[in-house]
Every structure is written in structure tokens, then in C-alpha cells.
Design a protein around this motif. Structure first.
Motif, mmCIF file in Angstrom:
data_model
loop_
_atom_site.group_PDB
_atom_site.id
_atom_site.type_symbol
_atom_site.label_atom_id
_atom_site.label_comp_id
_atom_site.label_asym_id
_atom_site.label_seq_id
_atom_site.Cartn_x
_atom_site.Cartn_y
_atom_site.Cartn_z
ATOM 1 N N ALA A 161 -4.510 -10.780 -10.972
ATOM 2 C CA ALA A 161 -5.058 -9.452 -11.255
ATOM 3 C C ALA A 161 -5.629 -9.342 -12.671
ATOM 4 C CB ALA A 161 -3.986 -8.388 -11.047
ATOM 5 N N ASP A 162 -5.624 -10.436 -13.425
ATOM 6 C CA ASP A 162 -6.179 -10.418 -14.792
ATOM 7 C C ASP A 162 -7.585 -11.004 -14.785
ATOM 8 O OD1 ASP A 162 -3.926 -9.365 -16.298
ATOM 9 O OD2 ASP A 162 -2.920 -11.247 -15.801
ATOM 10 N N LEU A 163 -8.460 -10.411 -15.595
ATOM 11 C CA LEU A 163 -9.813 -10.948 -15.731
ATOM 12 C C LEU A 163 -10.151 -11.088 -17.200
ATOM 13 C CD1 LEU A 163 -12.126 -8.524 -16.474
ATOM 14 C CD2 LEU A 163 -11.417 -7.806 -14.221
ATOM 15 N N GLN A 164 -11.007 -12.056 -17.492
ATOM 16 C CA GLN A 164 -11.438 -12.248 -18.874
ATOM 17 C C GLN A 164 -12.580 -11.297 -19.140
ATOM 18 O OE1 GLN A 164 -12.227 -16.254 -20.193
ATOM 19 N NE2 GLN A 164 -12.956 -15.546 -22.181
ATOM 20 N N LEU A 165 -12.353 -10.375 -20.070
ATOM 21 C CA LEU A 165 -13.343 -9.365 -20.411
ATOM 22 C C LEU A 165 -14.404 -9.931 -21.351
ATOM 23 C CD1 LEU A 165 -13.927 -6.366 -19.901
ATOM 24 C CD2 LEU A 165 -12.564 -5.848 -21.923
ATOM 25 N N GLY A 166 -14.008 -10.890 -22.159
ATOM 26 C CA GLY A 166 -14.918 -11.486 -23.136
ATOM 27 C C GLY A 166 -14.124 -12.301 -24.137
ATOM 28 N N GLU A 167 -14.672 -12.427 -25.337
ATOM 29 C CA GLU A 167 -14.002 -13.145 -26.423
ATOM 30 C C GLU A 167 -14.129 -12.338 -27.706
ATOM 31 O OE1 GLU A 167 -15.407 -17.110 -27.044
ATOM 32 O OE2 GLU A 167 -14.600 -17.818 -25.138
ATOM 33 N N ILE A 168 -13.111 -12.460 -28.546
ATOM 34 C CA ILE A 168 -13.200 -11.915 -29.908
ATOM 35 C C ILE A 168 -12.755 -13.010 -30.860
ATOM 36 C CG2 ILE A 168 -12.998 -9.460 -29.340
ATOM 37 C CD1 ILE A 168 -10.024 -9.616 -30.081
ATOM 38 N N GLY A 169 -13.555 -13.271 -31.864
ATOM 39 C CA GLY A 169 -13.219 -14.310 -32.819
ATOM 40 C C GLY A 169 -13.025 -15.672 -32.171
ATOM 41 N N GLY A 170 -13.728 -15.930 -31.079
ATOM 42 C CA GLY A 170 -13.597 -17.197 -30.380
ATOM 43 C C GLY A 170 -12.360 -17.307 -29.510
ATOM 44 N N CYS A 171 -11.651 -16.203 -29.309
ATOM 45 C CA CYS A 171 -10.428 -16.187 -28.509
ATOM 46 C C CYS A 171 -10.668 -15.398 -27.230
ATOM 47 C CB CYS A 171 -9.293 -15.528 -29.285
ATOM 48 S SG CYS A 171 -8.990 -16.262 -30.901
ATOM 49 N N PRO A 172 -10.230 -15.909 -26.086
ATOM 50 C CA PRO A 172 -10.411 -15.162 -24.837
ATOM 51 C C PRO A 172 -9.618 -13.850 -24.854
ATOM 52 C CG PRO A 172 -9.006 -17.074 -24.468
ATOM 53 C CD PRO A 172 -9.503 -17.163 -25.881
ATOM 54 N N PHE A 173 -10.204 -12.820 -24.253
ATOM 55 C CA PHE A 173 -9.601 -11.488 -24.195
ATOM 56 C C PHE A 173 -9.516 -11.078 -22.733
ATOM 57 C CE2 PHE A 173 -9.189 -6.963 -24.372
ATOM 58 C CZ PHE A 173 -8.563 -6.696 -25.564
ATOM 59 N N TYR A 174 -8.295 -10.833 -22.263
ATOM 60 C CA TYR A 174 -8.033 -10.521 -20.863
ATOM 61 C C TYR A 174 -7.558 -9.079 -20.688
ATOM 62 C CZ TYR A 174 -8.081 -15.600 -20.438
ATOM 63 O OH TYR A 174 -8.448 -16.922 -20.490
ATOM 64 N N ILE A 175 -7.763 -8.579 -19.486
ATOM 65 C CA ILE A 175 -7.304 -7.240 -19.119
ATOM 66 C C ILE A 175 -6.984 -7.249 -17.623
ATOM 67 C CG2 ILE A 175 -9.635 -6.375 -18.636
ATOM 68 C CD1 ILE A 175 -8.765 -3.679 -19.886
ATOM 69 N N ASN A 176 -6.031 -6.440 -17.211
ATOM 70 C CA ASN A 176 -5.705 -6.317 -15.800
ATOM 71 C C ASN A 176 -6.846 -5.595 -15.081
ATOM 72 O OD1 ASN A 176 -4.425 -4.556 -13.487
ATOM 73 N ND2 ASN A 176 -3.081 -6.330 -13.794
ATOM 74 N N LYS A 177 -7.170 -6.016 -13.872
ATOM 75 C CA LYS A 177 -8.288 -5.431 -13.114
ATOM 76 C C LYS A 177 -8.130 -3.929 -12.904
ATOM 77 C CE LYS A 177 -9.316 -9.649 -10.551
ATOM 78 N NZ LYS A 177 -9.280 -10.307 -9.225
ATOM 79 N N LYS A 178 -6.907 -3.476 -12.600
ATOM 80 C CA LYS A 178 -6.696 -2.039 -12.394
ATOM 81 C C LYS A 178 -6.935 -1.266 -13.681
ATOM 82 C CE LYS A 178 -3.639 -2.074 -8.426
ATOM 83 N NZ LYS A 178 -2.352 -1.657 -7.874
ATOM 84 N N GLN A 179 -6.484 -1.804 -14.801
ATOM 85 C CA GLN A 179 -6.719 -1.136 -16.075
ATOM 86 C C GLN A 179 -8.205 -1.160 -16.418
ATOM 87 O OE1 GLN A 179 -4.433 -2.579 -19.375
ATOM 88 N NE2 GLN A 179 -4.946 -0.814 -20.616
ATOM 89 N N TYR A 180 -8.866 -2.261 -16.114
ATOM 90 C CA TYR A 180 -10.299 -2.351 -16.360
ATOM 91 C C TYR A 180 -11.050 -1.257 -15.604
ATOM 92 C CZ TYR A 180 -15.102 -3.900 -16.244
ATOM 93 O OH TYR A 180 -16.472 -3.926 -16.333
ATOM 94 N N ASP A 181 -10.613 -0.943 -14.393
ATOM 95 C CA ASP A 181 -11.270 0.112 -13.618
ATOM 96 C C ASP A 181 -11.292 1.437 -14.371
ATOM 97 O OD1 ASP A 181 -11.944 -1.530 -11.511
ATOM 98 O OD2 ASP A 181 -10.178 -0.998 -10.313
#
Length: 110
Positions: free
Chosen positions: A51-71
């Protein structure tokens, strides 16, 4: 427009933490345990789920968020900042006397 970005102060802290701890990753907390703060971990230390997706990167580090929260936040850009104070006890910046904080900006409609 990037879905997640970081302030210069956050990028500076990320680089400091990376120097001390090695490769890092972020996960946007969903409100459990340490509130709704972006949490910083050693890369691979936080177990990601289906249920986690990679939203992008910050400072070269992957940034994840739960799909339900992303909604809930899909119409915003997350801006990761740093403020003084004690952060989440599981997040690597805790001993630095500062904490990461998520700010948001509504994205323009397409």
C-alpha cells in the motif's frame, strides 16, 4: 510540478544525516505513533508494504507515502521543511534538536 520537494534547510539536514548514517529514505507518517510527520530512516530500515508508493525524492532520498493517505493529499505538493523541536522518536533527526515537518501547497487544476 514535483509532488514532493524540500526547503534548503531540509536539504542541508538531509545531507548532514546522510553523512552520519549513510543512504536514507523517508515515509510520510499517517498519524500513528509519531503524528503526521515525515519520518527519516536508514534506507531499507522501514518495511514498505503493497500500500506504499514512492511519491518522489528529496535530497536524493526516496520519499514514500501510503496510497490511502496519498488520496487525501493528491491535489497538493508536499514541502518538507525543518523546525526546531523534538521530532518522532523513530526518525533519525531526533537527536539533532530539530524535526522534519510537512507543509503543503494546493496544486493548480489541470
Amino acid at each position: 510540478m514535483e509532488k514532493v520537494t524540500a526547503t534548503p534547510e531540509a536539504l542541508e539536514l538531509i545531507e548532514k544525516l546522510r553523512t552520519k548514517h549513510g543512504p536514507l529514505m523517508f515515509h510520510q507518517s499517517g498519524g500513528c505513533c509519531d503524528g503526521s510527520s515525515p519520518m527519516c530512516f536508514n534506507e531499507g530500515e522501514f518495511m514498505l508494504g503493497n500500500a506504499d508508493l514512492q511519491l518522489g525524492e528529496i535530497g536524493g532520498c526516496p520519499f514514500y507515502i501510503n496510497k490511502k493517505q496519498y488520496d487525501y493529499w493528491k491535489h497538493t505538493q508536499l514541502i518538507i521543511d525543518v523546525v526546531e523541536g523534538r521530532g518522532g522518536m523513530f526518525s533519525l533527526e531526533g537527536p539533532e534538536g530539530v524535526r522534519f515537518l510537512t507543509r503543503s501547497k494546493v496544486l493548480p487544476k489541470k
